[in-house]
Design a protein around this motif. Structure first.
Motif, PDB file in Angstrom:
ATOM      1  N   VAL A   6      13.811  33.097  -4.338  1.00 56.67           N
ATOM      2  CA  VAL A   6      14.402  33.851  -3.231  1.00 56.67           C
ATOM      3  C   VAL A   6      15.500  34.727  -3.809  1.00 56.67           C
ATOM      4  O   VAL A   6      16.153  34.356  -4.788  1.00 56.67           O
ATOM      5  CB  VAL A   6      14.931  32.894  -2.133  1.00 56.67           C
ATOM      6  N   LEU A   7      15.679  35.905  -3.222  1.00 53.26           N
ATOM      7  CA  LEU A   7      16.701  36.837  -3.676  1.00 53.26           C
ATOM      8  C   LEU A   7      17.844  36.824  -2.663  1.00 53.26           C
ATOM      9  O   LEU A   7      17.640  37.131  -1.490  1.00 53.26           O
ATOM     10  CB  LEU A   7      16.114  38.248  -3.812  1.00 53.26           C
ATOM     11  N   ILE A   8      19.025  36.429  -3.135  1.00 52.81           N
ATOM     12  CA  ILE A   8      20.198  36.385  -2.264  1.00 52.81           C
ATOM     13  C   ILE A   8      21.227  37.402  -2.752  1.00 52.81           C
ATOM     14  O   ILE A   8      21.270  37.733  -3.938  1.00 52.81           O
ATOM     15  CB  ILE A   8      20.826  34.974  -2.190  1.00 52.81           C
ATOM     16  N   ALA A   9      22.037  37.880  -1.818  1.00 46.51           N
ATOM     17  CA  ALA A   9      23.092  38.846  -2.133  1.00 46.51           C
ATOM     18  C   ALA A   9      24.427  38.130  -2.071  1.00 46.51           C
ATOM     19  O   ALA A   9      24.855  37.691  -1.013  1.00 46.51           O
ATOM     20  CB  ALA A   9      23.061  40.002  -1.148  1.00 46.51           C
ATOM     21  N   ALA A  10      25.077  37.999  -3.223  1.00 51.74           N
ATOM     22  CA  ALA A  10      26.369  37.313  -3.304  1.00 51.74           C
ATOM     23  C   ALA A  10      27.476  38.361  -3.394  1.00 51.74           C
ATOM     24  O   ALA A  10      27.432  39.249  -4.240  1.00 51.74           O
ATOM     25  CB  ALA A  10      26.408  36.408  -4.523  1.00 51.74           C
ATOM     26  N   ARG A  25      23.215  28.332 -10.921  1.00 48.83           N
ATOM     27  CA  ARG A  25      23.087  28.098 -12.369  1.00 48.83           C
ATOM     28  C   ARG A  25      21.650  28.242 -12.856  1.00 48.83           C
ATOM     29  O   ARG A  25      21.409  28.474 -14.032  1.00 48.83           O
ATOM     30  CB  ARG A  25      23.639  26.728 -12.740  1.00 48.83           C
ATOM     31  N   ASN A  26      20.669  28.094 -11.960  1.00 48.51           N
ATOM     32  CA  ASN A  26      19.267  28.242 -12.349  1.00 48.51           C
ATOM     33  C   ASN A  26      18.735  29.645 -12.074  1.00 48.51           C
ATOM     34  O   ASN A  26      17.529  29.860 -12.002  1.00 48.51           O
ATOM     35  CB  ASN A  26      18.408  27.218 -11.592  1.00 48.51           C
ATOM     36  N   ALA A  27      19.646  30.601 -11.937  1.00 47.11           N
ATOM     37  CA  ALA A  27      19.250  31.981 -11.602  1.00 47.11           C
ATOM     38  C   ALA A  27      18.251  32.530 -12.609  1.00 47.11           C
ATOM     39  O   ALA A  27      18.395  32.338 -13.815  1.00 47.11           O
ATOM     40  CB  ALA A  27      20.476  32.876 -11.536  1.00 47.11           C
ATOM     41  N   ILE A  28      17.255  33.208 -12.086  1.00 42.36           N
ATOM     42  CA  ILE A  28      16.252  33.873 -12.909  1.00 42.36           C
ATOM     43  C   ILE A  28      16.764  35.251 -13.309  1.00 42.36           C
ATOM     44  O   ILE A  28      16.532  35.723 -14.413  1.00 42.36           O
ATOM     45  CB  ILE A  28      14.909  33.984 -12.156  1.00 42.36           C
ATOM     46  N   SER A  29      17.489  35.914 -12.388  1.00 41.90           N
ATOM     47  CA  SER A  29      18.056  37.228 -12.687  1.00 41.90           C
ATOM     48  C   SER A  29      19.287  37.468 -11.826  1.00 41.90           C
ATOM     49  O   SER A  29      19.465  36.850 -10.782  1.00 41.90           O
ATOM     50  CB  SER A  29      17.021  38.334 -12.443  1.00 41.90           C
ATOM     51  N   ARG A  30      20.118  38.383 -12.297  1.00 44.74           N
ATOM     52  CA  ARG A  30      21.316  38.838 -11.579  1.00 44.74           C
ATOM     53  C   ARG A  30      21.421  40.336 -11.816  1.00 44.74           C
ATOM     54  O   ARG A  30      21.303  40.796 -12.947  1.00 44.74           O
ATOM     55  CB  ARG A  30      22.582  38.169 -12.125  1.00 44.74           C
ATOM     56  N   VAL A  59      27.730  43.787  -4.258  1.00 43.59           N
ATOM     57  CA  VAL A  59      27.072  42.480  -4.261  1.00 43.59           C
ATOM     58  C   VAL A  59      26.396  42.255  -5.605  1.00 43.59           C
ATOM     59  O   VAL A  59      26.153  43.194  -6.360  1.00 43.59           O
ATOM     60  CB  VAL A  59      26.023  42.341  -3.131  1.00 43.59           C
ATOM     61  N   GLU A  60      26.105  41.008  -5.860  1.00 45.62           N
ATOM     62  CA  GLU A  60      25.289  40.636  -7.007  1.00 45.62           C
ATOM     63  C   GLU A  60      24.015  40.045  -6.424  1.00 45.62           C
ATOM     64  O   GLU A  60      24.072  39.058  -5.683  1.00 45.62           O
ATOM     65  CB  GLU A  60      26.037  39.607  -7.856  1.00 45.62           C
ATOM     66  N   LEU A  61      22.886  40.672  -6.696  1.00 46.37           N
ATOM     67  CA  LEU A  61      21.602  40.147  -6.238  1.00 46.37           C
ATOM     68  C   LEU A  61      21.174  39.072  -7.226  1.00 46.37           C
ATOM     69  O   LEU A  61      21.038  39.342  -8.419  1.00 46.37           O
ATOM     70  CB  LEU A  61      20.562  41.260  -6.168  1.00 46.37           C
ATOM     71  N   ILE A  62      20.997  37.869  -6.709  1.00 50.22           N
ATOM     72  CA  ILE A  62      20.691  36.722  -7.565  1.00 50.22           C
ATOM     73  C   ILE A  62      19.361  36.133  -7.134  1.00 50.22           C
ATOM     74  O   ILE A  62      19.207  35.703  -5.986  1.00 50.22           O
ATOM     75  CB  ILE A  62      21.799  35.651  -7.468  1.00 50.22           C
ATOM     76  N   GLU A  63      18.424  36.130  -8.054  1.00 50.77           N
ATOM     77  CA  GLU A  63      17.128  35.496  -7.792  1.00 50.77           C
ATOM     78  C   GLU A  63      17.230  34.044  -8.227  1.00 50.77           C
ATOM     79  O   GLU A  63      17.518  33.757  -9.392  1.00 50.77           O
ATOM     80  CB  GLU A  63      16.014  36.210  -8.555  1.00 50.77           C
ATOM     81  N   ILE A  64      17.044  33.145  -7.254  1.00 46.89           N
ATOM     82  CA  ILE A  64      17.155  31.714  -7.535  1.00 46.89           C
ATOM     83  C   ILE A  64      15.858  31.009  -7.157  1.00 46.89           C
ATOM     84  O   ILE A  64      15.103  31.492  -6.312  1.00 46.89           O
ATOM     85  CB  ILE A  64      18.342  31.065  -6.772  1.00 46.89           C
ATOM     86  N   PRO A  65      15.601  29.844  -7.775  1.00 51.45           N
ATOM     87  CA  PRO A  65      14.448  29.054  -7.353  1.00 51.45           C
ATOM     88  C   PRO A  65      14.614  28.641  -5.885  1.00 51.45           C
ATOM     89  O   PRO A  65      15.723  28.312  -5.456  1.00 51.45           O
ATOM     90  CB  PRO A  65      14.495  27.826  -8.269  1.00 51.45           C
ATOM     91  N   ILE A  66      13.536  28.672  -5.136  1.00 51.94           N
ATOM     92  CA  ILE A  66      13.586  28.338  -3.714  1.00 51.94           C
ATOM     93  C   ILE A  66      14.179  26.940  -3.501  1.00 51.94           C
ATOM     94  O   ILE A  66      14.864  26.699  -2.509  1.00 51.94           O
ATOM     95  CB  ILE A  66      12.186  28.483  -3.064  1.00 51.94           C
TER      96      ILE A  66
END
Length: 122
Positions: A6-10, A25-30, A59-66
């Motif tokens: 999922v892509l969240i905006a921090a 911490r398990n982010a795939i990308s930022r 914002v920082e778009l962070i792709e994290i495991p669902i």
């Protein structure tokens, strides 16, 4: 096939170098992006985003495991303190991408606008 990330905006404490970065911490990308709106310092050590306004909020778009999304939801007090909305974000190259952003349900009285739109530059 089921989506596994999922892509969240921090825009606050989940960003790189901030105190709650560990929740991602398990982010795939930022990657960096912006969204128009208003960023507030709640006075409680974390910010709040409101989609009304024309400031470019960083914002920082962070792709994290669902599987990590439930922990982020708990941190954000979803759905009691914050709601989350799927919306468009502008990348530095001008393209757009959709991500989830947390929007505070009720701003505290002491909340003050962050004129720069950037929590790290408050």
């Amino acid at each position: 096939m089921k989506k596994e990330t999922v892509l969240i905006a921090a825009y606050g404490t989940l960003r790189s170098g901030e105190r709650n970065e560990r929740f991602c911490r398990n982010a795939i990308s930022r990657r960096n992006a912006t969204i128009p709106g208003t960023l507030y310092d709640t006075g409680w050590g974390f910010p709040a985003f409101v989609p009304a306004g024309k400031t470019k909020v960083t914002v920082e778009l962070i792709e994290i495991p669902i599987r990590d999304w439930a922990d982020v939801d708990r941190l954000e007090g979803y759905p009691r303190l914050y709601d989350r909305v799927l919306t468009d974000f502008r990348l530095p190259d001008g393209s757009t991408v959709q991500a989830w952003i947390y929007i505070m349900n009720h701003l505290p009285e002491q909340a003050k606008i962050i004129p720069s739109g950037d929590w790290k530059a408050r």
